[in-house]
Design an enzyme around this catalytic site. Structure first.
Site, PDB file in Angstrom:
ATOM      1  N   HIS A  19       0.844  -1.210   0.000  1.00  0.00           N
ATOM      2  CA  HIS A  19       0.000   0.000   0.000  1.00  0.00           C
ATOM      3  C   HIS A  19       0.874   1.254   0.000  1.00  0.00           C
ATOM      4  O   HIS A  19       0.667   2.168  -0.805  1.00  0.00           O
ATOM      5  CB  HIS A  19      -0.904  -0.016   1.232  1.00  0.00           C
ATOM      6  CG  HIS A  19      -1.781   1.190   1.359  1.00  0.00           C
ATOM      7  ND1 HIS A  19      -3.074   1.232   0.892  1.00  0.00           N
ATOM      8  CD2 HIS A  19      -1.551   2.432   1.896  1.00  0.00           C
ATOM      9  CE1 HIS A  19      -3.599   2.416   1.135  1.00  0.00           C
ATOM     10  NE2 HIS A  19      -2.690   3.160   1.750  1.00  0.00           N
ATOM     11  N   GLU A  20       1.842   1.279   0.893  1.00  0.00           N
ATOM     12  CA  GLU A  20       2.707   2.462   0.990  1.00  0.00           C
ATOM     13  C   GLU A  20       3.618   2.579  -0.225  1.00  0.00           C
ATOM     14  O   GLU A  20       3.971   3.699  -0.631  1.00  0.00           O
ATOM     15  CB  GLU A  20       3.535   2.410   2.280  1.00  0.00           C
ATOM     16  CG  GLU A  20       2.719   2.348   3.569  1.00  0.00           C
ATOM     17  CD  GLU A  20       1.699   3.482   3.695  1.00  0.00           C
ATOM     18  OE1 GLU A  20       1.907   4.555   3.084  1.00  0.00           O
ATOM     19  OE2 GLU A  20       0.689   3.293   4.392  1.00  0.00           O
ATOM     20  N   HIS A  23       1.874   4.686  -2.816  1.00  0.00           N
ATOM     21  CA  HIS A  23       2.039   6.129  -2.567  1.00  0.00           C
ATOM     22  C   HIS A  23       3.450   6.580  -2.960  1.00  0.00           C
ATOM     23  O   HIS A  23       3.629   7.597  -3.633  1.00  0.00           O
ATOM     24  CB  HIS A  23       1.817   6.440  -1.086  1.00  0.00           C
ATOM     25  CG  HIS A  23       0.406   6.255  -0.619  1.00  0.00           C
ATOM     26  ND1 HIS A  23      -0.678   6.782  -1.278  1.00  0.00           N
ATOM     27  CD2 HIS A  23      -0.099   5.603   0.476  1.00  0.00           C
ATOM     28  CE1 HIS A  23      -1.791   6.473  -0.620  1.00  0.00           C
ATOM     29  NE2 HIS A  23      -1.462   5.747   0.443  1.00  0.00           N
TER      30      HIS A  23
END
Length: 448
Positions: A19-20, A23
């Protein structure tokens, strides 16, 4: 216990990191300087700094993560680095950076489902064993031996697929079609059942049984293959190899008969007759008691030898790499829709908030899926990855969806939402998230 901890650590570690990374990758592509990439919160236990000055951190509390970017709203930024600040990027770039996290979770889910499909999916054929009296389907002609082939106009090839279709029907009032293959005629039949606010406001447990269909079960002899030390069976003198033939004078035809007698008699003596080395023995068995969702039930610490099932019990579906990718995309989309509609139904009160789960339930499911094999664990990771992606897209301040909402408003108004309003919204969002987490943890504890 150790396996449970390792399973949840691996599960959350993979999902949070990916998920990170979503980003981080898009932020770098948009020319934003990333100050810190952290998996976990709290005190760092490992830190690495790359050539671009980004600090990669593994922290003590593995319940989330974050990517901290250069931002003039969070501190002074040197004049020569202002063009690298997040807040200096266009609305569309900021939107992409924030949306990349949930999108990464969806991509990861596709990959997990792709891997599952490549291994070949083997599942129990959806052949009916019995129909629950008083259930929605009890008025239909479908009976034991019939195989369900379509439910609500959707093709189903396993009980797992039936369960997914039923999950989408919770809280609804609709007419549902059931298409099945006749056991004797070889013909397909279609019947309809009316659901009226099905399971509205209730806790969702066994959807298939609630609908009224029970899978067929193999006939397993009541022959003991395992005796747990100091369990009720061990204390009664039952040995490996014994075969139970009667309980309280009632004939025991199979293992399920014996289990039913035990569960119905917690802390109550049962008179057993069994065969041991061609001799009939009689003894008294007093089941221990444990609390379950069905109330107080008995258990005795005895195990039975698994029965080998024939090929007709299973369906095996093989996938090429391309068809496996198509399956991954389709399955991920199904889970996204199911999760979104479940959240909407929960807000409307059609699904009880008691169905919320927290870290304890996730840990238990992660451990049990790891025990069941690689495919089960990958399927669980895919579901959890979809859930994490959808959760983060909810329009709640503090979550990615809250930021996306502010960016959308900014794009329409052509100026950002005031910091005062954003700070107030973040406080409301934090309170809401804390409340939801508290409810989820309470539900976890109540299920123990």
């Amino acid at each position: 216990m150790i396996q449970t901890i390792l399973s949840i650590a691996v599960a959350l570690g993979i999902l949070i990191t990916f998920h990170e990374l979503g980003h981080y990758y898009i932020a770098r592509r948009c020319g934003v300087k990333v100050l810190r990439f952290s998996v976990g919160f709290g005190k760092p236990i490992y830190t690495y700094v790359n050539k671009q000055g980004t600090e990669f951190t593994l922290a003590m509390i593995p319940l989330g993560g974050y990517v901290r970017m250069l931002d003039e709203r969070e501190g002074d930024v040197a004049a020569n680095e202002k063009h690298l600040a997040f807040n200096q990027k266009s609305v569309s770039q900021r939107f992409l950076i924030v949306a990349a996290g949930p999108l990464a979770n969806f991509i990861l889910a596709i990959f997990f489902y792709f891997c599952v499909a490549l291994m070949g999916i083997q599942s129990l054929s959806p052949v009916v064993g019995s129909v629950v009296e008083g259930s929605p389907v009890s008025a239909l002609q479908i009976g034991p031996g019939n195989e369900v082939v379509k439910l609500n106009n959707q093709e189903v090839r396993s009980w797992e697929e039936i369960n997914l279709v039923l999950a989408s029907l919770v809280g609804q009032s609709s007419t549902v079609s059931v298409e099945y293959l006749g056991v004797d005629s070889g013909r397909t039949y279609t019947e309809t059942v009316d659901l009226s606010e099905w399971l509205k406001g209730g806790e969702i447990s066994n959807l298939i049984a609630a609908f009224g269909l029970l899978p067929r079960r193999p006939v397993i002899p009541a022959a003991i293959d395992k005796v747990i030390e100091n369990g009720a069976g061990d204390r009664a003198g039952i040995l490996k190899g014994d075969e139970i033939v009667s309980a309280n004078g009632e004939f025991i035809e199979n293992w399920l008969d014996f289990v039913n007698v035990v569960q119905m008699n917690p802390n109550i003596d049962i008179q057993l007759d069994l065969i041991r080395q061609d001799e009939v023995k009689s003894l008294t068995l007093k089941p221990s008691a444990k609390e379950t969702d069905q109330g107080l039930v008995g258990y005795v610490g005895l195990g039975v030898k698994p029965v080998e099932l024939g090929e007709d019990w299973y369906k095996t579906i093989e996938y090429s790499p391309w068809s496996a990718m198509v399956y991954g995309v389709q399955q991920t989309w199904k889970m996204i829709k199911l999760t979104v509609f479940s959240v909407i139904k929960m807000v409307k009160g059609l699904i009880s908030i008691d169905n919320l789960s927290g870290p304890i339930t996730i840990a238990k499911v992660a451990s049990s899926s790891a025990d069941s094999g690689v495919q089960s664990f990958l399927t669980f990771l895919a579901y959890l990855s979809v859930s994490l992606g959808v959760l983060n897209l909810l329009p709640i301040p503090m979550l990615d969806g809250g930021h996306l909402l502010f960016f959308s408003i900014e794009a329409i108004r052509r100026k950002p939402v005031s910091e005062r309003i954003q700070i107030f919204a973040y406080k409301i969002g934090a309170s809401l998230l804390f409340t939801l987490m508290a409810v989820a943890v309470f539900n976890d504890i109540a299920r123990l």
